[in-house]
Design an enzyme around this catalytic site. Structure first.
Site, PDB file in Angstrom:
ATOM      1  N   GLU A 199       0.831  -1.210   0.000  1.00 59.58           N
ATOM      2  CA  GLU A 199       0.000   0.000   0.000  1.00 59.58           C
ATOM      3  C   GLU A 199       0.866   1.261   0.000  1.00 59.58           C
ATOM      4  O   GLU A 199       0.760   2.124   0.884  1.00 59.58           O
ATOM      5  CB  GLU A 199      -0.994  -0.021   1.163  1.00 59.58           C
ATOM      6  CG  GLU A 199      -2.029  -1.134   0.980  1.00 59.58           C
ATOM      7  CD  GLU A 199      -3.221  -1.083   1.919  1.00 59.58           C
ATOM      8  OE1 GLU A 199      -3.097  -0.476   2.992  1.00 59.58           O
ATOM      9  OE2 GLU A 199      -4.267  -1.653   1.571  1.00 59.58           O
ATOM     10  N   GLU A 389      -5.374  -8.472  -1.418  1.00 61.06           N
ATOM     11  CA  GLU A 389      -6.110  -8.310  -0.170  1.00 61.06           C
ATOM     12  C   GLU A 389      -7.563  -8.040  -0.509  1.00 61.06           C
ATOM     13  O   GLU A 389      -7.850  -7.268  -1.435  1.00 61.06           O
ATOM     14  CB  GLU A 389      -5.600  -7.123   0.660  1.00 61.06           C
ATOM     15  CG  GLU A 389      -4.279  -7.341   1.316  1.00 61.06           C
ATOM     16  CD  GLU A 389      -3.866  -6.179   2.226  1.00 61.06           C
ATOM     17  OE1 GLU A 389      -4.752  -5.477   2.754  1.00 61.06           O
ATOM     18  OE2 GLU A 389      -2.655  -5.986   2.381  1.00 61.06           O
TER      19      GLU A 389
HETATM   20  C1  BGP Z   1      -4.603  -2.819   4.522  1.00 57.48           C
HETATM   21  C2  BGP Z   1      -3.295  -3.365   4.979  1.00 57.48           C
HETATM   22  C3  BGP Z   1      -3.338  -4.588   5.778  1.00 57.48           C
HETATM   23  C4  BGP Z   1      -4.629  -4.876   6.479  1.00 57.48           C
HETATM   24  C5  BGP Z   1      -5.882  -4.426   5.779  1.00 57.48           C
HETATM   25  C6  BGP Z   1      -7.122  -4.412   6.616  1.00 57.48           C
HETATM   26  O1  BGP Z   1      -4.593  -1.434   4.670  1.00 57.48           O
HETATM   27  O2  BGP Z   1      -2.399  -3.627   3.920  1.00 57.48           O
HETATM   28  O3  BGP Z   1      -2.178  -4.609   6.540  1.00 57.48           O
HETATM   29  O4  BGP Z   1      -4.590  -4.700   7.821  1.00 57.48           O
HETATM   30  O5  BGP Z   1      -5.753  -3.170   5.195  1.00 57.48           O
HETATM   31  O6  BGP Z   1      -7.196  -3.251   7.367  1.00 57.48           O
HETATM   32  P1  BGP Z   1      -7.521  -3.206   8.890  1.00 57.48           P
HETATM   33  O7  BGP Z   1      -6.562  -4.123   9.535  1.00 57.48           O
HETATM   34  O8  BGP Z   1      -7.317  -1.800   9.307  1.00 57.48           O
HETATM   35  O9  BGP Z   1      -8.926  -3.653   9.043  1.00 57.48           O
END
Ligand code: BGP
Length: 492
Positions: A199, A389
């Site tokens: 990201e 993701e």
């Molecule tokens: C993205 C990241 C992850 C992950 C995901 C879910 O921003 O790459 O590391 O955590 O989001 O977000 P969150 O954990 O804030 O629910």
């Protein structure tokens, strides 16, 4: 058949949210190890406790700028979720076996830089750290899963953040290059799929890139991005030189965004937002140079990037092989958002979209948005894509008989997989793989919570560090297993 033969099916995790063992095996401290938990539903932010130059301690929110001379510390009286997380460090064999049982043929994970170089810039790597990942990759291969490895996932070494202002400094880039060379050389033949910077479009905070005042100092933020681009390009170029089999992707948080209305002002606001938050990062890493509008913006704002000879060439030579991205939700963009209400993601803010439902954390649920993104990205770049993701963060209930009936998650997954099918079958996009986020429960990046769970595998651990870390298959485990084993044909 909609999904091509050899389609990569798996799941995704990141070391700083999953691994734990924060000081085991010679690991050093990363910024994530100094980040407290928070409460996403009640909007209580994660925090840093920092030491000021006069020796006093102060607290700062994870989304605030920090004074440049502040040093984040591990406070002995504070709970830090990353220290144990869900303890992949001690459960990796068991977890990899569960992933293989679910039908993964790929597993996305990250290497924690501080496990290899405890301070980030040490002269010698930590052999115990190198061996740890080597064992993990070998086990993945043995189980029929290709490792897909993120080189940098929100884990700037604390030393580089505290002493050098993280990625704002060229010193961090130089240290990163040594780290990259070390791992690419060591894992040649074991790992062929790599992602450079997780990201990258959200990597301008102390939390994600070790820069103290990224939220308030635009010139420094731009320099920080510039170094990250160079780091990414270096990794791509070297990966290709070391082994022609290597395939390297960028990683961008790429939610869908829509103009709030057909008012041209809203349409233009959305265009600018998409340029700033997504296409800038894709354009540089896919095309190898800054887009015209970005060059103009820097000129207008009097920002001159500090460059060194060879940088321009490196950006051109280090363009990626595929475009990978995270997709969770979408946002509507208005020219005048003040009165329209906000729709929250962990990193993004838009206006509430009246057509969509949202998760308990306010993230809109928008499967069609994924198809829109797949089309937009493919139209723009014509390179293979991977969704690295995707998923639903939700509170799961363990029933008295031990079962976890997460039908809401199955519903979310089904709709998104249907969308992928449509985009391949009807639109003809080139999609190479799918690794849903947090395939096993882990710490939330945005909020630091454990109760915001994404997993198909439940881990007994709560927000205060209580739990025996035992693993349980959720109902969604069996659903994903069916999808994966049928190569995406059986999704009902
Ligand atoms: C993205 C990241 C992850 C992950 C995901 C879910 O921003 O790459 O590391 O955590 O989001 O977000 P969150 O954990 O804030 O629910």
């Amino acid at each position: 058949m909609s999904f091509p033969k050899g389609f990569l099916w798996g799941g995704a995790t990141a070391a700083n949210q999953y691994e734990g063992g924060y000081l085991s095996g010679g690991k050093g401290l990363a910024v994530a190890d100094t980040l407290t938990g928070g409460d996403g539903i009640h909007n209580i932010p994660r925090k840093f406790i920092v030491e000021m130059p006069d020796g006093t301690k102060k607290e700062f929110g994870g989304r605030e700028s920090l004074p440049v001379d502040a040093k984040a510390i591990v406070d002995p009286d504070t709970y830090y979720p990353s220290h144990v997380a869900t303890d992949f460090y001690h459960h990796w064999k068991e977890d990899l076996a569960l992933f293989a049982e679910m039908g993964f043929n790929v597993y996305r994970m990250s290497i924690n830089w501080t496990r290899i170089f405890p301070n980030g810039d040490d002269t010698q790597p930590n052999e115990e750290g190198l061996q740890f990942y080597e064992d993990v990759f070998k086990e993945c291969k043995r189980l029929g899963m290709e490792p897909l490895v993120t080189i940098y996932h929100f884990d700037c070494p604390l030393h580089l953040a505290n002493e050098y202002d993280g990625w704002a400094s060229r010193h961090t880039l130089d240290a990163f290059k040594v780290y990259v060379k070390t791992i690419l050389t060591r894992y040649k033949g074991l790992v062929k799929y790599w992602l450079t910077i997780n990201e990258i479009n959200f990597t301008r905070s102390f939390k994600n890139s070790g820069i103290h005042d990224g939220y308030t100092n635009k010139a420094k933020t731009e320099q920080n991005y510039y170094h990250l681009f160079l780091g990414s390009a270096y990794a791509v170029k070297l990966a290709h030189e070391i082994d022609q089999e290597n395939k390297v992707g960028l990683m961008i948080a790429h939610g869908a965004s829509y103009p709030y209305s057909c008012n041209p002002e809203d349409v233009f606001a959305e265009l600018n937002n998409a340029h700033d938050t997504k296409w800038f990062f894709g354009d540089v890493q896919v095309r190898g140079y800054y887009p015209a509008w970005k060059v103009k913006e820097l000129e207008r704002e009097g920002i001159v990037l500090k460059k060194e000879p060879g940088d321009d060439e490196l950006l051109k030579e280090g363009t990626v092989d595929f475009y990978s991205f995270s997709y969770y939700s979408s946002q509507a963009i208005a020219a005048h958002p003040e009165e329209l209400g906000v729709s929250e993601g962990n990193q993004t803010q838009g206006v509430k979209n009246p057509y969509l439902e949202a998760s308990a954390w306010g993230w809109t649920i928008d499967p069609l948005g994924l198809r829109i993104c797949l089309n937009q990205i493919y139209d723009r770049y014509q390179i293979p894509m991977m969704i690295v993701e995707n998923g639903l963060g939700a509170i799961d209930k363990v029933e008295e008989d031990g079962s976890i009936n997460d039908d809401y998650r199955i519903d979310y997954m089904r709709k998104h997989i249907q969308t992928m099918k449509d985009a391949i079958e009807i639109d003809g996009v080139d999609l190479m793989g799918y690794t849903p986020w947090g395939c096993i429960d882990l710490v939330s990046a945005g909020t630091g919570e454990m109760r915001k769970r994404y997993g198909f595998i439940y881990v007994d651990m709560d927000d205060d560090g209580n739990g025996d870390l035992s693993r349980k298959r959720k109902k969604s485990f069996y659903y994903m297993q069916k999808v994966y084993k049928s190569n995406g044909e059986d999704i009902d």
